[in-house]
Scaffold this motif. Structure first.
Motif, PDB file in Angstrom:
ATOM      1  N   LYS A  64      39.093 -20.301  12.087  1.00 33.02           N
ATOM      2  CA  LYS A  64      37.817 -21.039  13.194  1.00 33.02           C
ATOM      3  C   LYS A  64      37.588 -20.484  14.067  1.00 33.02           C
ATOM      4  CE  LYS A  64      39.341 -25.805  15.746  1.00 33.02           C
ATOM      5  NZ  LYS A  64      40.139 -26.193  16.550  1.00 33.02           N
ATOM      6  N   GLY A  65      38.021 -19.593  14.803  1.00 30.86           N
ATOM      7  CA  GLY A  65      37.278 -19.053  16.221  1.00 30.86           C
ATOM      8  C   GLY A  65      36.316 -18.283  14.963  1.00 30.86           C
ATOM      9  N   LEU A  66      36.005 -17.744  14.521  1.00 30.38           N
ATOM     10  CA  LEU A  66      35.215 -16.909  13.607  1.00 30.38           C
ATOM     11  C   LEU A  66      33.743 -17.510  12.941  1.00 30.38           C
ATOM     12  CD1 LEU A  66      35.114 -14.158  12.998  1.00 30.38           C
ATOM     13  CD2 LEU A  66      35.670 -13.951  10.733  1.00 30.38           C
ATOM     14  N   PHE A  67      34.818 -18.924  12.877  1.00 33.26           N
ATOM     15  CA  PHE A  67      33.077 -19.764  11.429  1.00 33.26           C
ATOM     16  C   PHE A  67      32.389 -20.047  12.561  1.00 33.26           C
ATOM     17  CE2 PHE A  67      32.753 -23.731   9.700  1.00 33.26           C
ATOM     18  CZ  PHE A  67      32.213 -23.438   8.693  1.00 33.26           C
ATOM     19  N   SER A  68      33.059 -20.815  14.325  1.00 32.54           N
ATOM     20  CA  SER A  68      32.861 -21.903  15.207  1.00 32.54           C
ATOM     21  C   SER A  68      32.061 -20.089  15.315  1.00 32.54           C
ATOM     22  CB  SER A  68      33.043 -22.034  15.781  1.00 32.54           C
ATOM     23  OG  SER A  68      34.089 -20.571  16.549  1.00 32.54           O
ATOM     24  N   ALA A  69      32.009 -19.441  15.546  1.00 27.65           N
ATOM     25  CA  ALA A  69      31.091 -17.721  16.320  1.00 27.65           C
ATOM     26  C   ALA A  69      30.009 -17.679  15.405  1.00 27.65           C
ATOM     27  CB  ALA A  69      31.850 -16.799  16.182  1.00 27.65           C
ATOM     28  N   LEU A 107      24.859 -14.562  22.080  1.00 26.86           N
ATOM     29  CA  LEU A 107      24.023 -14.217  20.530  1.00 26.86           C
ATOM     30  C   LEU A 107      25.019 -13.071  19.904  1.00 26.86           C
ATOM     31  CD1 LEU A 107      20.510 -14.392  20.513  1.00 26.86           C
ATOM     32  CD2 LEU A 107      21.786 -16.266  19.238  1.00 26.86           C
ATOM     33  N   PHE A 108      26.255 -12.221  20.513  1.00 29.95           N
ATOM     34  CA  PHE A 108      26.026 -11.174  19.945  1.00 29.95           C
ATOM     35  C   PHE A 108      27.730 -11.627  19.559  1.00 29.95           C
ATOM     36  CE2 PHE A 108      22.654  -7.700  21.587  1.00 29.95           C
ATOM     37  CZ  PHE A 108      22.941  -7.063  20.333  1.00 29.95           C
ATOM     38  N   GLY A 109      27.557 -12.402  20.168  1.00 28.00           N
ATOM     39  CA  GLY A 109      29.581 -12.688  20.445  1.00 28.00           C
ATOM     40  C   GLY A 109      30.445 -12.486  21.418  1.00 28.00           C
ATOM     41  N   ALA A 110      29.423 -11.827  22.290  1.00 28.39           N
ATOM     42  CA  ALA A 110      30.333 -11.195  23.105  1.00 28.39           C
ATOM     43  C   ALA A 110      30.987 -12.280  24.203  1.00 28.39           C
ATOM     44  CB  ALA A 110      30.189 -10.360  24.167  1.00 28.39           C
ATOM     45  N   ASP A 111      30.411 -13.051  24.493  1.00 30.90           N
ATOM     46  CA  ASP A 111      30.251 -13.827  25.503  1.00 30.90           C
ATOM     47  C   ASP A 111      30.909 -15.503  24.830  1.00 30.90           C
ATOM     48  OD1 ASP A 111      30.376 -13.023  27.452  1.00 30.90           O
ATOM     49  OD2 ASP A 111      28.820 -13.740  28.584  1.00 30.90           O
ATOM     50  N   ARG A 112      31.447 -16.113  24.799  1.00 33.17           N
ATOM     51  CA  ARG A 112      31.948 -17.172  23.560  1.00 33.17           C
ATOM     52  C   ARG A 112      32.935 -18.603  24.652  1.00 33.17           C
ATOM     53  NH1 ARG A 112      34.931 -15.099  17.864  1.00 33.17           N
ATOM     54  NH2 ARG A 112      33.547 -13.413  17.712  1.00 33.17           N
ATOM     55  N   PRO A 113      31.175 -19.174  24.721  1.00 30.71           N
ATOM     56  CA  PRO A 113      31.300 -20.538  25.848  1.00 30.71           C
ATOM     57  C   PRO A 113      32.155 -21.542  25.107  1.00 30.71           C
ATOM     58  CG  PRO A 113      29.525 -20.317  25.250  1.00 30.71           C
ATOM     59  CD  PRO A 113      29.546 -19.421  24.487  1.00 30.71           C
ATOM     60  N   TYR A 114      32.163 -20.946  23.841  1.00 30.23           N
ATOM     61  CA  TYR A 114      32.688 -22.105  22.852  1.00 30.23           C
ATOM     62  C   TYR A 114      34.126 -22.286  22.274  1.00 30.23           C
ATOM     63  CZ  TYR A 114      30.025 -19.360  19.949  1.00 30.23           C
ATOM     64  OH  TYR A 114      29.921 -17.471  20.039  1.00 30.23           O
ATOM     65  N   GLY A 115      35.551 -22.892  22.302  1.00 32.13           N
ATOM     66  CA  GLY A 115      36.147 -22.310  20.993  1.00 32.13           C
ATOM     67  C   GLY A 115      36.832 -21.517  21.439  1.00 32.13           C
ATOM     68  N   SER A 116      38.376 -20.857  20.897  1.00 26.49           N
ATOM     69  CA  SER A 116      38.778 -19.674  21.315  1.00 26.49           C
ATOM     70  C   SER A 116      38.438 -18.260  20.638  1.00 26.49           C
ATOM     71  CB  SER A 116      40.699 -19.221  20.587  1.00 26.49           C
ATOM     72  OG  SER A 116      40.222 -19.619  19.119  1.00 26.49           O
TER      73      SER A 116
END
Lengths: 247, 223
Positions: free
Chosen positions: B4-9, B207-216
């Motif tokens: 799920k986290g990967l999908f949102s990313a 954009l690189f997905g290093a910071d994710r202010p959304y989901g786990s």
């Protein structure tokens, strides 16, 4: 596309390649940063809050995600997530205040995600709050949190204006420490005079790396330094060319 | 949860890239996609505002119900919020009564708070002069603090007319413009360049997905 747009796009692509390359090269090395005393004191404040059973207040400012100030909000959210993870052993989770609906939802999400990571239970949806939608209503709404909720340290990170003085003044009256940074120039001047640990300029965006560094955070700081030197060289060359009458 | 986290990313990074590239590169399909995504963002931000308002109501309702300190103010806030919301939905925001609520209540309150800042900032300036052990601040009494205060004083004297004298000669004509237009402007631009670079790298980290202010964040483990 005009040449300014082309230059902007080129800068973004160059920065992305540089950051990705540096992150790959430094993925196994230990990062070394220049010392910013504010972050060292924040780490102590986090440890103290866990020991005392007090709370940390993370104020994300009144900026939104659809505004040009969204980067400051993203930096604040990343800081919230890291602090929430580090204080997960505490009886009392950190409390986050913001002045935008979307930022409030994301701060709730950050607290929930940290609960999942640390496998702790007891998520409190009201630990992330919207306190007001205008700059002053936001600041005034955040004051009772600082006064009445056993807060031992405040982290003000996001988009603030002059109203941040009300927050720092209250922190001073409550005898709690304050680490504060904003992307707004007026707020930075006020923070310099009133906050215990002000973050000036781009230090706001370096916070995540100082609390818990990962390769991309270290790489982003190095990228900033390289870009800054390129800009300095560009300004000097431009000034010299102007002086010589070429430009 | 990891999937799920990967999908949102993936969704977040893809939309971010479309908006970014669509901003710089004028390919019709990209520009149209960018505009569509930004329109969705505006709608979602409005919905998020309502969710935020429910959060505000829930926090203050809890505070009043649990008889916490200042609970009566929470009740006043809930009453004011609901009254304004109902009136706004019923009469529409451009009605004279809504304008009156803004000019007669909201504006004076915010102006008073702005006036309070004068006292707060004067107090903060005085604290800069106090010895560090009394001020509670850890980095006072240094040269930069003194320069900060002297500059503020010079700008104040150079800007405000002094009784019986008017504009202070030299200070108002020469020193203040030099500080504002040369020293302060150069410093401000330096800080703004730093802020811009910080914004750029923060955006790239997202954009690189290093910071994710959304989901786990799957890289940090979790349930």
């Amino acid at each position: 596309m005009n040449w300014i747009g082309l230059a902007g796009f080129g800068l973004v692509i160059f920065s992305a390649i540089l950051m990705a390359g540096l992150a790959f090269l430094r993925r196994k090395s230990t990062p070394a940063f220049r010392e910013i005393p504010a972050f060292a004191r924040l780490r102590k404040a986090i440890g103290l809050a866990v020991e005392e059973g007090s709370r940390l207040h993370i104020s994300l400012g009144r900026g939104g995600l659809t505004t040009p100030q969204s980067a400051a909000e993203l930096a604040g959210l990343e800081m919230l997530r890291r602090i929430a993870e580090l204080t997960s052993a505490s009886d009392r989770p950190p409390v986050a205040t913001s002045g935008d609906g979307a930022v409030t939802i994301l701060s709730q999400d950050a607290l929930l995600a940290s609960e999942r990571v640390t496998l702790s239970t007891g998520y409190d949806a009201t630990a992330a709050r919207l306190t007001g939608l205008t700059p002053f209503s936001y600041a005034v709404g955040a004051l009772p949190v600082m006064q009445d909720e056993n807060v031992s340290a405040n982290v003000l990170m996001g988009n603030f204006g002059v109203e941040v003085a009300l927050l720092t003044d209250t922190a001073e009256r409550e005898n709690t420490s304050t680490l504060a940074g904003s992307d707004n120039l007026s707020a930075q001047a006020i923070l310099y005079a009133s906050a215990q640990d002000p973050l000036i300029g781009e230090e706001l965006y370096a916070a995540g790396a100082y609390i818990k560094a990962r390769p991309f955070h270290t790489a982003s700081l190095t990228t900033q330094d390289i870009l800054r030197w390129l800009i300095v060289i560009g300004i000097l060359v431009g000034a010299l060319l102007k002086l010589a009458g070429v430009l | 949860m990891k999937l799920k986290g990967l999908f949102s990313a993936v969704i977040a990074i893809a939309t971010g890239l479309i908006v970014l590239v669509g901003y710089f590169v004028e390919i019709p399909i990209l520009v149209n996609l960018r505009i569509t995504i930004l329109n969705w963002v505006i709608i979602l931000a409005a919905v998020a505002l309502f969710v935020g308002l429910f959060n505000l109501l829930a926090v203050h309702a809890d505070k009043f119900r649990n008889k916490e300190k200042g609970g009566i103010y929470s009740l006043i806030l809930i009453f004011s919020l609901l009254t304004t919301l109902i009136l706004g939905l019923w009469l529409r925001p451009d009605h004279a009564l809504m304008a009156l609520i803004f000019t007669a209540i909201q504006l004076p309150v915010e102006t008073s708070l702005m006036a309070m800042l004068v006292v707060t900032l004067t107090y903060a300036s005085i604290r800069l002069l106090r010895p560090a052990q009394y001020a509670g601040l850890r980095r006072r009494n240094n040269l930069i603090s003194i320069i900060f205060l002297v500059t503020a004083l010079l700008i104040l004297l150079g800007t405000a007319p002094v009784p019986f004298i008017g504009s202070v000669p030299i200070l108002g004509d020469l020193i203040r413009p030099f500080i504002v237009q040369v020293l302060a402007a150069a410093g401000a631009r330096g800080i703004l360049i730093g802020v811009a670079l910080g914004s750029l790298t923060t955006g790239l980290r997202v954009l690189f997905g290093a910071d994710r202010p959304y989901g786990s964040d799957p890289s940090r483990g979790g349930k």
